[in-house]
Design a protein around this motif. Structure first.
Motif, PDB file in Angstrom:
ATOM      1  N   GLY A   1      -1.844  13.176  17.256  1.00 37.84           N
ATOM      2  CA  GLY A   1      -2.035  14.309  16.365  1.00 37.84           C
ATOM      3  C   GLY A   1      -1.699  13.970  14.927  1.00 37.84           C
ATOM      4  O   GLY A   1      -2.410  14.370  13.992  1.00 37.84           O
ATOM      5  N   LEU A   2      -0.615  13.202  14.735  1.00 43.60           N
ATOM      6  CA  LEU A   2      -0.238  12.782  13.386  1.00 43.60           C
ATOM      7  C   LEU A   2      -1.302  11.869  12.774  1.00 43.60           C
ATOM      8  O   LEU A   2      -1.628  11.961  11.593  1.00 43.60           O
ATOM      9  N   VAL A   3      -1.829  10.973  13.633  1.00 44.54           N
ATOM     10  CA  VAL A   3      -2.887  10.062  13.164  1.00 44.54           C
ATOM     11  C   VAL A   3      -4.119  10.853  12.736  1.00 44.54           C
ATOM     12  O   VAL A   3      -4.702  10.631  11.667  1.00 44.54           O
ATOM     13  N   ASP A   4      -4.538  11.793  13.601  1.00 40.23           N
ATOM     14  CA  ASP A   4      -5.720  12.605  13.295  1.00 40.23           C
ATOM     15  C   ASP A   4      -5.526  13.415  12.012  1.00 40.23           C
ATOM     16  O   ASP A   4      -6.439  13.527  11.178  1.00 40.23           O
ATOM     17  N   LYS A   5      -4.338  13.980  11.850  1.00 38.65           N
ATOM     18  CA  LYS A   5      -4.049  14.775  10.666  1.00 38.65           C
ATOM     19  C   LYS A   5      -4.124  13.932   9.403  1.00 38.65           C
ATOM     20  O   LYS A   5      -4.692  14.334   8.389  1.00 38.65           O
ATOM     21  N   SER A   6      -3.557  12.719   9.492  1.00 42.45           N
ATOM     22  CA  SER A   6      -3.566  11.825   8.340  1.00 42.45           C
ATOM     23  C   SER A   6      -4.981  11.380   8.000  1.00 42.45           C
ATOM     24  O   SER A   6      -5.382  11.353   6.829  1.00 42.45           O
ATOM     25  N   ARG A   7      -5.752  11.035   9.028  1.00 42.53           N
ATOM     26  CA  ARG A   7      -7.135  10.579   8.804  1.00 42.53           C
ATOM     27  C   ARG A   7      -7.998  11.711   8.249  1.00 42.53           C
ATOM     28  O   ARG A   7      -8.853  11.494   7.388  1.00 42.53           O
ATOM     29  N   LYS A   8      -7.769  12.940   8.750  1.00 46.85           N
ATOM     30  CA  LYS A   8      -8.520  14.090   8.271  1.00 46.85           C
ATOM     31  C   LYS A   8      -8.232  14.326   6.791  1.00 46.85           C
ATOM     32  O   LYS A   8      -9.140  14.598   5.987  1.00 46.85           O
ATOM     33  N   LYS A   9      -6.965  14.172   6.433  1.00 49.38           N
ATOM     34  CA  LYS A   9      -6.559  14.344   5.044  1.00 49.38           C
ATOM     35  C   LYS A   9      -7.201  13.285   4.154  1.00 49.38           C
ATOM     36  O   LYS A   9      -7.667  13.558   3.040  1.00 49.38           O
ATOM     37  N   THR A  10      -7.261  12.051   4.680  1.00 53.33           N
ATOM     38  CA  THR A  10      -7.859  10.946   3.922  1.00 53.33           C
ATOM     39  C   THR A  10      -9.353  11.172   3.722  1.00 53.33           C
ATOM     40  O   THR A  10      -9.901  10.960   2.630  1.00 53.33           O
ATOM     41  N   ARG A  11     -10.030  11.618   4.801  1.00 51.69           N
ATOM     42  CA  ARG A  11     -11.477  11.880   4.711  1.00 51.69           C
ATOM     43  C   ARG A  11     -11.772  13.002   3.721  1.00 51.69           C
ATOM     44  O   ARG A  11     -12.733  12.946   2.959  1.00 51.69           O
ATOM     45  N   LYS A  12     -10.927  14.039   3.748  1.00 48.18           N
ATOM     46  CA  LYS A  12     -11.122  15.167   2.838  1.00 48.18           C
ATOM     47  C   LYS A  12     -10.973  14.724   1.385  1.00 48.18           C
ATOM     48  O   LYS A  12     -11.771  15.098   0.506  1.00 48.18           O
ATOM     49  N   ALA A  13      -9.955  13.862   1.144  1.00 49.30           N
ATOM     50  CA  ALA A  13      -9.741  13.351  -0.210  1.00 49.30           C
ATOM     51  C   ALA A  13     -10.904  12.472  -0.651  1.00 49.30           C
ATOM     52  O   ALA A  13     -11.324  12.501  -1.814  1.00 49.30           O
ATOM     53  N   LYS A  14     -11.433  11.688   0.310  1.00 51.00           N
ATOM     54  CA  LYS A  14     -12.544  10.793  -0.021  1.00 51.00           C
ATOM     55  C   LYS A  14     -13.804  11.590  -0.371  1.00 51.00           C
ATOM     56  O   LYS A  14     -14.536  11.278  -1.311  1.00 51.00           O
ATOM     57  N   LYS A  15     -14.067  12.690   0.395  1.00 47.80           N
ATOM     58  CA  LYS A  15     -15.235  13.533   0.104  1.00 47.80           C
ATOM     59  C   LYS A  15     -15.104  14.169  -1.273  1.00 47.80           C
ATOM     60  O   LYS A  15     -16.079  14.254  -2.031  1.00 47.80           O
ATOM     61  N   LYS A  16     -13.898  14.596  -1.575  1.00 48.78           N
ATOM     62  CA  LYS A  16     -13.658  15.211  -2.882  1.00 48.78           C
ATOM     63  C   LYS A  16     -13.906  14.203  -3.990  1.00 48.78           C
ATOM     64  O   LYS A  16     -14.515  14.522  -5.025  1.00 48.78           O
ATOM     65  N   GLN A  17     -13.461  12.961  -3.771  1.00 52.36           N
ATOM     66  CA  GLN A  17     -13.661  11.912  -4.766  1.00 52.36           C
ATOM     67  C   GLN A  17     -15.138  11.579  -4.922  1.00 52.36           C
ATOM     68  O   GLN A  17     -15.627  11.348  -6.039  1.00 52.36           O
TER      69      GLN A  17
END
Length: 388
Positions: free
Chosen positions: A359-375
């Protein structure tokens, strides 16, 4: 022909070899334990002995000329041991150590001698657990001989030889514990449930008195244990360690069963025994084992010893996420070793931990993907701006 030097003496023997002697701190003339091929070798030996004396590392070479058998018997007698441990040590000494080392001087027990004894015991079919216990006792006794300055170093140098490798015991499921409680004689139903869900030892359970069971606060105080000796006698003793004296919380699910047991089967009065047989005697392990085996057969539970219920209770406690210190307190252990074993043995808990990590891994990866889309959106916005 005799030669002289500042420390010690060297003389040539009729055989052509050389003998070295020196005066010890006690004033006695001490010969080397062997003769030497050359005078130079004898001089070198004396130089080493002189160095030992100067740095205070000298010990009396005659101090170890004591037979191992009597020394070991005295060692066992002088120790503060429980009766059961003393019986075990005497049995190991009598059957496994004395036949080989009994008449041998402590100073003459060498590492090769110990290795040969161990190899021969294993080759003869003596159980590895017994050999490991006998080796551990031998090492402890000779460790004291080192402290007594009878020998310079302990000849028991086999790495891991005192480790007892016990096969992993099975644990019962909650359903199996209740099936066994249903199948056993009713007067032992609470005994099975308390072993399975509190993780108490047989001797601790049999040693309980009414005043030790506090159902209002849901707790059991472990203050004593009953040990059965080899001669059939029983001994009431303190728990195995200081940590063994403890208070263990009772799962509320089994409090009604304990309440019924106290009302129907236990002795009356605060000092009344909680568990007694049909003839009002403290249960004996061998008699109870017959009832246990029948209950296992009736409940169709195979390969489970009564002591395995303790493993069951401890494994269930570990599966709740209890800390090592909490498990140590509940189990009555003074070291973390056993608690860690139960923590590692909890497969279900390990699955929960793995799921939490996932769950921690998924949360971190989701956060990273969201930041990447924003960028990416920001980058596209800049690319579309062609104004000067």
């Amino acid at each position: 022909m005799a030669g002289r030097r500042q420390f010690g003496r060297v003389r040539k023997l009729p055989s052509g070899r050389y003998q070295a002697r020196y005066a010890g701190p006690d004033g006695q003339l001490r010969p080397a334990p062997e003769t030497f091929r050359t005078k130079r070798d004898a001089d070198d030996w004396l130089a080493d002995k002189q160095t030992e004396l100067r740095r205070g590392d000298w010990h009396d070479p005659d101090a170890g000329k004591v037979e191992f058998g009597p020394y070991a018997a005295a060692w066992i007698m002088e120790r503060e041991l429980t009766t059961t441990t003393r019986q075990l040590y005497r049995s190991l000494l009598r059957h496994h150590l004395e036949p080989t080392f009994g008449a041998v001087n402590v100073a003459d027990i060498s590492p090769p001698f110990v290795r040969r004894w161990r190899a021969e015991k294993l080759a003869a079919g003596t159980g590895p657990t017994t050999v490991a216990k006998a080796y551990a006792l031998l090492r402890a006794i000779l460790g004291t001989a080192v402290a007594d300055q009878m020998i310079r170093r302990n000849p028991c140098t086999i790495k891991g030889a005192s480790t007892v490798h016990t096969p992993e015991r099975p644990t019962a499921t909650v359903q199996e514990v209740y099936a066994l409680a249903d199948a056993i004689q009713p007067r032992y139903r609470a005994l099975v449930l308390m072993a399975g869900f509190l993780g108490l030892r047989w001797g601790e359970l049999i040693g309980l008195h009414r005043r030790d069971v506090d159902l209002d606060h849901g707790a059991v105080r472990v203050r004593r244990a009953v040990a059965e000796l080899n001669n059939g006698q029983r001994e009431i003793k303190a728990p195995k360690s200081a940590a063994g004296k403890r208070t263990v919380a009772i799962p509320s699910a089994i409090i009604p069963d304990i309440r019924v047991h106290l009302a129907v089967y236990a002795e009356h009065g605060a000092d009344g025994r909680v568990f007694i047989g049909a003839k009002k005697a403290t249960p004996r392990r061998n008699h109870f084992n017959r009832l246990w085996h029948k209950a296992c057969s009736d409940a169709d539970v195979k390969g489970l010893h009564f002591h395995d219920l303790r493993h069951t209770g401890n494994t269930l406690a570990a599966s709740t996420g209890a800390s090592t210190r909490e498990l140590m307190s509940r189990m009555g252990h003074s070291t973390a070793r056993a608690a860690l074993i139960y923590q590692h043995a909890s497969v279900d808990r390990d699955r929960l931990i793995a799921d939490a990590v996932s769950g921690l891994v998924d949360k971190s990866r989701k956060k990273t993907r969201k930041a990447k889309k924003k960028q990416d959106r920001k980058s596209k916005g800049h690319a579309g701006d062609t104004s000067d």
